[in-house]
Write a protein that holds these residues in place. Structure first.
Motif, PDB file in Angstrom:
ATOM      1  N   ALA A  88       0.822  -1.217   0.000  1.00 52.01           N
ATOM      2  CA  ALA A  88       0.000   0.000   0.000  1.00 52.01           C
ATOM      3  C   ALA A  88       0.851   1.261   0.000  1.00 52.01           C
ATOM      4  CB  ALA A  88      -0.932   0.002   1.207  1.00 52.01           C
ATOM      5  N   GLY A  89       2.059   1.166   0.576  1.00 54.52           N
ATOM      6  CA  GLY A  89       2.927   2.323   0.634  1.00 54.52           C
ATOM      7  C   GLY A  89       3.790   2.518  -0.586  1.00 54.52           C
ATOM      8  N   THR A  90       3.612   1.691  -1.620  1.00 50.18           N
ATOM      9  CA  THR A  90       4.420   1.794  -2.833  1.00 50.18           C
ATOM     10  C   THR A  90       3.623   2.296  -4.028  1.00 50.18           C
ATOM     11  OG1 THR A  90       3.987  -0.466  -3.627  1.00 50.18           O
ATOM     12  CG2 THR A  90       5.765  -0.173  -2.007  1.00 50.18           C
ATOM     13  N   ARG A  91       2.365   2.661  -3.818  1.00 51.63           N
ATOM     14  CA  ARG A  91       1.506   3.105  -4.915  1.00 51.63           C
ATOM     15  C   ARG A  91       1.622   4.616  -5.080  1.00 51.63           C
ATOM     16  NH1 ARG A  91      -2.246  -0.947  -2.511  1.00 51.63           N
ATOM     17  NH2 ARG A  91      -2.101  -2.790  -3.845  1.00 51.63           N
ATOM     18  N   LEU A  92       1.975   5.037  -6.261  1.00 50.42           N
ATOM     19  CA  LEU A  92       2.150   6.458  -6.528  1.00 50.42           C
ATOM     20  C   LEU A  92       0.806   7.170  -6.447  1.00 50.42           C
ATOM     21  CD1 LEU A  92       4.391   8.026  -9.217  1.00 50.42           C
ATOM     22  CD2 LEU A  92       2.008   8.716  -9.085  1.00 50.42           C
ATOM     23  N   VAL A  93       0.779   8.289  -5.694  1.00 50.14           N
ATOM     24  CA  VAL A  93      -0.449   9.068  -5.529  1.00 50.14           C
ATOM     25  C   VAL A  93      -0.130  10.547  -5.703  1.00 50.14           C
ATOM     26  CG1 VAL A  93      -1.525   7.390  -3.968  1.00 50.14           C
ATOM     27  CG2 VAL A  93      -0.121   9.240  -3.018  1.00 50.14           C
ATOM     28  N   ALA A  94      -1.171  11.332  -5.962  1.00 49.15           N
ATOM     29  CA  ALA A  94      -1.009  12.785  -6.034  1.00 49.15           C
ATOM     30  C   ALA A  94      -0.828  13.332  -4.629  1.00 49.15           C
ATOM     31  CB  ALA A  94      -2.218  13.413  -6.697  1.00 49.15           C
ATOM     32  N   GLU A  95       0.041  14.316  -4.488  1.00 52.24           N
ATOM     33  CA  GLU A  95       0.252  14.952  -3.192  1.00 52.24           C
ATOM     34  C   GLU A  95      -0.132  16.427  -3.316  1.00 52.24           C
ATOM     35  OE1 GLU A  95       4.031  15.475  -0.265  1.00 52.24           O
ATOM     36  OE2 GLU A  95       3.610  13.413  -0.878  1.00 52.24           O
ATOM     37  N   ALA A  96       0.785  17.300  -3.707  1.00 53.04           N
ATOM     38  CA  ALA A  96       0.404  18.695  -3.936  1.00 53.04           C
ATOM     39  C   ALA A  96      -0.405  18.828  -5.220  1.00 53.04           C
ATOM     40  CB  ALA A  96       1.637  19.570  -4.010  1.00 53.04           C
ATOM     41  N   ALA A  97      -0.193  17.933  -6.163  1.00 56.17           N
ATOM     42  CA  ALA A  97      -0.947  17.956  -7.418  1.00 56.17           C
ATOM     43  C   ALA A  97      -2.388  17.526  -7.164  1.00 56.17           C
ATOM     44  CB  ALA A  97      -0.304  17.036  -8.445  1.00 56.17           C
ATOM     45  N   ALA A  98      -3.306  18.077  -7.950  1.00 52.81           N
ATOM     46  CA  ALA A  98      -4.721  17.732  -7.810  1.00 52.81           C
ATOM     47  C   ALA A  98      -5.007  16.319  -8.277  1.00 52.81           C
ATOM     48  CB  ALA A  98      -5.566  18.738  -8.591  1.00 52.81           C
ATOM     49  N   GLY A  99      -4.108  15.760  -9.020  1.00 52.37           N
ATOM     50  CA  GLY A  99      -4.236  14.403  -9.537  1.00 52.37           C
ATOM     51  C   GLY A  99      -3.043  14.122 -10.425  1.00 52.37           C
ATOM     52  N   LEU A 100      -3.036  12.970 -11.076  1.00 53.97           N
ATOM     53  CA  LEU A 100      -1.963  12.706 -12.028  1.00 53.97           C
ATOM     54  C   LEU A 100      -2.041  13.731 -13.158  1.00 53.97           C
ATOM     55  CD1 LEU A 100      -2.030   8.798 -12.226  1.00 53.97           C
ATOM     56  CD2 LEU A 100      -0.442  10.258 -10.966  1.00 53.97           C
ATOM     57  N   PRO A 101      -0.927  14.087 -13.749  1.00 55.47           N
ATOM     58  CA  PRO A 101      -0.929  15.157 -14.751  1.00 55.47           C
ATOM     59  C   PRO A 101      -1.607  14.755 -16.044  1.00 55.47           C
ATOM     60  CG  PRO A 101       1.178  14.058 -14.736  1.00 55.47           C
ATOM     61  CD  PRO A 101       0.412  13.490 -13.576  1.00 55.47           C
ATOM     62  N   ALA A 102      -2.036  15.765 -16.791  1.00 55.43           N
ATOM     63  CA  ALA A 102      -2.481  15.536 -18.154  1.00 55.43           C
ATOM     64  C   ALA A 102      -1.234  15.344 -19.008  1.00 55.43           C
ATOM     65  CB  ALA A 102      -3.294  16.730 -18.655  1.00 55.43           C
TER      66      ALA A 102
END
Length: 559
Positions: A88-102
């Protein structure tokens, strides 16, 4: 990265779909406390003993494991990893970004939207410009930052590195919108953006190249209030970080303790006694103490934890020095001559497994190859080593840079004995781990062999192969390629592999691992380590950050 591992007994990374490494599941199924436990655990001081000081607290320069462990607590990234144990701790997630980039149709242009509301520890709002400043500062040639190689494929990066521009034309920031244009498709680009090199930084730091000192303004859960080098450091809660409100709440970053207090320089024996007496909460301990602790506390219960790591240790051979330059047979001879089982034993009980490869098991692309002996040195393997060394020992002398804490001195002595058998006299020079690294990371330093360790920045094979051995990345200081290996054929193969994705990428890196060790032998790997963590009776919510191979200070709590 810059050789970032201080010997860890308490510590001891593609594309839009980050590869999840099953081996990360490890032993830390212990973490996740209940909601009630979390509520009861808020506050207190996390006490950390560290044998070595930070190399830097400056995000564009810091590159040791414990420095990144601190960085995870103070930095705000565009993308990151959850403060959770295991997979669970290895899954890339958005932090300051609102989501993954376009991502543009050509796969080379990324557009991030930075959430509004985040603030630095001085109250300044975080915007896209703060992330652009981080990237451009990493490229500033005055910084000699090890981060530069991770963003050199951005449009205009070369002009900055060459001193012809102050900012990369491919990085633009407008309000909360950050756009990054690459010169080529890069399957691992998003993973690179999780690195501690690229957090939000104050814009006024963009052209300060002498290194940031404390107090250091940052936008994560904590900030560095004090740093007395070689003595202590104090991290305090960011007064503008509110985990109960947005945009912080959705990140789920616990930030349980109020203060993180570091003490630097205690011996491992002293730290163990302090842990026994509940005078500190976590720190480096002697390898010889592990068996006793396991017998007393068991594994993965409350005091002693074992977790799998994407970490290997090796002996770098200076390919620019007189002894090993153009001397493939002697480099191969060293790999045949070293007694890997005896060296691994110096790491202590449950220290890890023997290896003769660069990629660790669990790393995508890893494939087991039988290249050099993993068993004790036999008559036949010694004869092979002697045959390779015959006529190729040159001066017959080698300078070995070792670190001066266990198991460094003992391991250096094993290698010294092993190489004596093939006609090479080894002079051992011992240093504090940070000093040792700084020396060998400086091009031209007069060493022949050095004891080094490497852990994943993110789980992709390029982070081992390219980062450690791509000769085009060698610079004056802060080098990561501590073997100073620079082979045009292999440089091209590494660059070509980095452009691939999916199975083709993993296959290419598996073969590079084999061929580099078999046909070039720039280093001598010997162990894939485990993370062994001994903590105080006061420390709770133990959570192991699998991606970086350390305890997650943002997730732990005080009982």
């Amino acid at each position: 990265m810059k050789n970032r591992f201080v010997f860890p007994l308490v510590m001891a990374t593609v594309g839009t779909c980050l590869l999840v490494v099953a081996a990360f599941a490890g032993g830390a199924a212990n973490a996740a406390p209940s909601a009630k436990a979390k509520a009861e655990a808020r506050g207190g001081v996390l006490r950390v003993d560290s044998r070595s000081d930070f190399d830097y607290i400056d995000p564009q320069l810091a590159y040791f494991t414990h420095s990144w462990q601190m960085g995870n607590a103070v930095n705000l990234h565009l993308l990151g990893y959850p403060d959770k144990a295991g997979v669970a701790g290895t899954r890339l997630v958005a932090e300051a970004a609102a989501g993954l980039p376009a991502v543009a149709s050509d796969g080379k242009t990324y557009t991030f939207t930075v959430k509004t509301g985040f603030k630095f520890s001085d109250g300044t709002a975080v915007t896209a410009a703060n992330f652009a400043a981080s990237i451009n500062r990493a490229l500033d040639p005055k910084m000699q930052s090890p981060a530069s190689s991770f963003v050199e494929d951005i449009v205009g990066a070369k002009a900055v590195l060459d001193g012809k521009a102050t900012t990369a034309s491919g990085v633009t920031a407008k309000g909360q919108t950050l756009t990054i244009k690459l010169t080529k498709v890069a399957p691992d680009f998003l993973a690179r953006m999780t690195m501690e090199f690229f957090p939000a930084i104050p814009v006024n730091l963009a052209h300060i190249s002498e290194g940031v000192q404390a107090p250091m303004v940052s936008a994560g859960p904590y900030y560095v209030k004090e740093w007395v080098q070689k003595r202590s450091a104090v991290l305090l809660r960011n007064p503008y970080w509110n985990r109960n409100k947005e945009p912080w709440k959705s990140l789920g970053r616990p930030a349980n303790v109020d203060t993180i207090s570091y003490t630097f320089g205690n011996s491992t024996d002293a730290t163990k006694l302090r842990l026994d007496k509940n005078e500190t909460d976590t720190g480096n301990i002697p390898p010889a103490a592990v068996a006793e602790l396991v017998q007393k506390y068991g594994l993965n219960k409350e005091r002693f934890f074992l977790d799998k790591n994407l970490v290997f240790w090796y002996f770098s051979m200076n390919n620019e020095g007189a002894l090993f330059k153009g001397n493939l047979k002697l480099r191969q001879a060293l790999n045949w001559a070293i007694d890997r089982p005896q060296i691994v034993r110096q790491h202590g009980y449950l220290g890890g497994g023997r290896t003769d490869q660069i990629l660790p098991p669990g790393m995508p692309g890893y494939k087991d190859f039988d290249i050099y002996p993993l068993k004790p040195v036999s008559a036949s393997s010694l004869a092979k080593a002697k045959a390779l060394a015959s006529g190729n020992t040159r001066s017959g002398k080698a300078v070995f840079y070792a670190f001066n804490t266990a198991p460094g001195p003992a391991i250096a002595q094993v290698v010294q004995y092993n190489l004596k058998q093939i006609g090479v006299d080894v002079e051992i020079k011992q240093f504090d781990r940070v000093v040792q690294h700084d020396k060998i990371a400086t091009r031209g330093e007069p060493f022949d062999i050095s004891h080094s360790g490497w852990g994943a920045d993110y789980p992709d094979p390029s982070n081992f192969i390219n980062v450690l051995l791509d000769g085009t990345r060698i610079q004056a200081t802060n080098n990561v390629n501590e073997s100073y290996f620079n082979d045009p054929v292999f440089n091209k193969r590494m660059a070509d592999a980095a452009k691939l994705s999916g199975d083709a990428r993993l296959t290419a890196y598996g073969l590079l691992d084999r061929d580099l060790m078999r046909d070039a032998a720039p280093m001598a790997p010997y162990i894939n380590t485990n993370a062994r963590s001994y903590v105080s009776e006061s420390l709770g919510c133990f959570t192991f950050a699998a991606v970086h191979g350390v305890i997650n200070y943002v997730a732990v709590c005080k009982k």
